[in-house]
Scaffold this motif. Structure first.
Motif, PDB file in Angstrom:
ATOM      1  N   ALA A   1       0.828  -1.205   0.000  1.00 16.61           N
ATOM      2  CA  ALA A   1       0.000   0.000   0.000  1.00 16.61           C
ATOM      3  C   ALA A   1       0.865   1.259   0.000  1.00 16.61           C
TER       4      ALA A   1
ATOM      5  N   ARG B   1       1.231   4.189  -2.980  1.00 17.93           N
ATOM      6  CA  ARG B   1       1.065   5.636  -2.768  1.00 17.93           C
ATOM      7  C   ARG B   1       2.276   6.396  -3.300  1.00 17.93           C
TER       8      ARG B   1
ATOM      9  N   THR C   1      -7.336  -0.489  -0.231  1.00 15.49           N
ATOM     10  CA  THR C   1      -5.994  -0.665   0.310  1.00 15.49           C
ATOM     11  C   THR C   1      -5.783   0.185   1.553  1.00 15.49           C
ATOM     12  N   GLY C   2      -4.818  -0.228   2.356  1.00 14.27           N
ATOM     13  CA  GLY C   2      -4.386   0.578   3.489  1.00 14.27           C
ATOM     14  C   GLY C   2      -5.093   0.305   4.792  1.00 14.27           C
TER      15      GLY C   2
ATOM     16  N   ASP D   1     -10.068  -2.608  -5.930  1.00 18.53           N
ATOM     17  CA  ASP D   1      -8.680  -2.774  -5.490  1.00 18.53           C
ATOM     18  C   ASP D   1      -8.515  -3.954  -4.538  1.00 18.53           C
TER      19      ASP D   1
ATOM     20  N   THR E   1      -3.890  -5.231   3.188  1.00 15.89           N
ATOM     21  CA  THR E   1      -3.318  -5.148   1.840  1.00 15.89           C
ATOM     22  C   THR E   1      -1.967  -5.827   1.729  1.00 15.89           C
ATOM     23  N   ASP E   2      -1.112  -5.648   2.728  1.00 13.17           N
ATOM     24  CA  ASP E   2       0.273  -6.099   2.605  1.00 13.17           C
ATOM     25  C   ASP E   2       0.497  -7.537   3.040  1.00 13.17           C
TER      26      ASP E   2
ATOM     27  N   LYS F   1      -1.390  -6.110  -5.467  1.00 13.23           N
ATOM     28  CA  LYS F   1      -0.992  -5.939  -4.080  1.00 13.23           C
ATOM     29  C   LYS F   1      -0.750  -7.322  -3.476  1.00 13.23           C
TER      30      LYS F   1
END
Length: 453
Positions: free
Chosen positions: A10, A14, A122-123, A150, A157-158, A179
């Motif tokens: 994420a 960005r 995300t995030g 997304d 997300t990660d 992702k």
């Protein structure tokens, strides 16, 4: 060689968006591209049915508002339910562009609509609260199809960790780049079909999807040593080493020696069987790669065989029992280590949700390529390069398939591939063999015929 797709966290996504803005592509233009792509997908999937968008307060919600604007322009019946007022400038601009107001999440779901989840994307780094989880679940229950913008809301997300995601999307449209959650389980199981719109961005990353390297066929001047001599060191459970040897032979090695096996000769008779003789059999300069660990055992003899294999300086594949004997080893020669989750933990791998970082850390510790097996196989190098193969074939969850993978990896090393590429080739070749096999296959079935792509 098929094209690897970059994978971004994420934060990295960005940064890529900010870099694009500095290079002349404003962030609102990127949001417009994302929303337009989402609208086109929803319009096709709806096929005349209404579309209902759940919009969160951030930029994922902004994508939803833009999508609603374009859907209305296309003539679709579209409604938006908002969760809280937009909190970012981009989301506020997108909501104003939509201009038709929003319903409450508590309003009864639009029956048989295509639901578009733009709540968080995300995030997200904390669990969905009970209210949001319940509302999303209610709307999803009546939907004809579900699209996630997304990342489905409620997934990290990660890492792909489940933060209370109550839905299984039919399609997830990734923006800019894939992702980790699109590939790592359990998140990957909630994605449905993953589609990617790169938004016109040129993305590079040291994390990508795994690909099959180019494997040239033997030339007219080839001979068995040129194609690669693999030595498979056997131990107490000779059957495991036998599977690995057959896999090496079936995946293109020119010559395979099974060293230390107590098994009598059996097909394929092309495998040469030799006694251990205190390691003398692995000192042949023509050996291109040594595989040690399949059915090796854990006693003093196992330690001696592992140490002897390392002392040759030859490229190594280390699997199964040998992984538990490594201690503080750092490899000087090219090496591929192939642990499953339990072996990874016993090797000292970090028990953290982020499988990618944990695998890179262990690769650096051993100075070797790590193939962290599972439904999502993460391949990592000491310098931080990562390739992910996901999803795997669930029928590979049977005894002996790890030995087959190790044998293929040894053949790829013996033919001269760098360890990172050899590991990817092994994973992809095993996956292809599984796809060609009938459901309920056993490891022996994978090596009955050629493993060549």
């Amino acid at each position: 060689m098929n094209r690897p797709h970059p994978i971004l966290t994420a934060a990295a996504m960005r940064e890529a968006e900010q870099a694009a803005a500095l290079a002349g592509t404003p962030l609102d233009r990127l949001m417009d591209r994302a929303g337009h792509a989402l609208a086109r997908l929803a319009f096709r999937m709806a096929a005349g049915r209404p579309v209902h968008i759940l919009a969160g307060p951030g930029n994922n919600g902004g994508d939803g508002y833009v999508a609603a604007h374009y859907l209305a322009a296309m003539g679709a019946t579209v409604t938006v339910s908002g969760h809280a007022a937009p909190v970012t400038d981009l989301a506020r601009q997108a909501a104003a562009r939509w201009g038709r107001g929003t319903d409450s999440l508590d309003r009864a779901p639009v029956a048989t609509a295509v639901l578009v989840d733009c709540l968080f994307g995300t995030g997200l780094n904390r669990p969905l609260d009970q209210y949001l989880s319940g509302a999303l679940s209610r709307h999803a229950a009546s939907a004809a199809r579900i699209i996630a913008a997304d990342v489905p809301s409620g997934l990290a997300t990660d890492s792909g960790a489940d933060l209370g995601c109550p839905i299984h999307a039919d399609v997830t449209l990734a923006f800019g780049a894939l992702k980790p959650a699109h590939l790592l389980f359990p998140g990957a199981s909630r994605m449905g079909r993953v589609m990617l719109d790169d938004l016109g961005l040129t993305i590079t990353s040291h994390q990508t999807t795994a690909v099959m390297p180019f494997l040239p066929e033997p030339g007219f001047a080839s001979h068995k040593y040129a194609r690669g001599l693999v030595a498979v060191v056997a131990g107490k459970m000779a059957g495991a080493a036998e599977l690995a040897a057959r896999a090496a032979l079936r995946s293109g090695a020119g010559y395979v020696r099974l060293i230390g096996s107590a098994l009598p000769p059996s097909p394929p008779l092309a495998i040469v069987r030799q006694g251990w003789r205190d390691g003398a059999a692995i000192l042949d300069d023509r050996i291109g790669a040594i595989l040690v660990g399949c059915g090796l055992g854990q006693g003093e003899d196992a330690h001696a065989r592992l140490d002897a294999a390392r002392a040759t300086g030859k490229p190594l594949v280390v699997d199964a029992d040998a992984l538990g004997l490594l201690g503080e080893t750092r490899f000087d020669q090219p090496a591929i280590l192939t642990p499953h989750a339990g072996e990874f933990a016993r090797m000292g791998g970090a028990v953290v949700p982020d499988k990618i970082s944990a695998t890179v850390q262990l690769a650096d510790r051993y100075n070797a390529v790590l193939v962290h097996k599972g439904p999502d196989t993460v391949i990592a190098t000491p310098d931080g390069r990562v390739a992910i193969a996901s999803p795997g074939n669930s029928w590979l969850s049977t005894a002996g398939t790890g030995d087959v993978l190790a044998g293929i990896a040894a053949a790829m090393l013996a033919r001269g591939l760098p360890a990172f590429e050899a590991a990817q080739a092994a994973v992809m070749l095993q996956q292809r063999a599984a796809e060609r096999s009938e459901k309920g296959f056993v490891a022996d079935d994978l090596v009955k015929g050629s493993l060549w792509p």
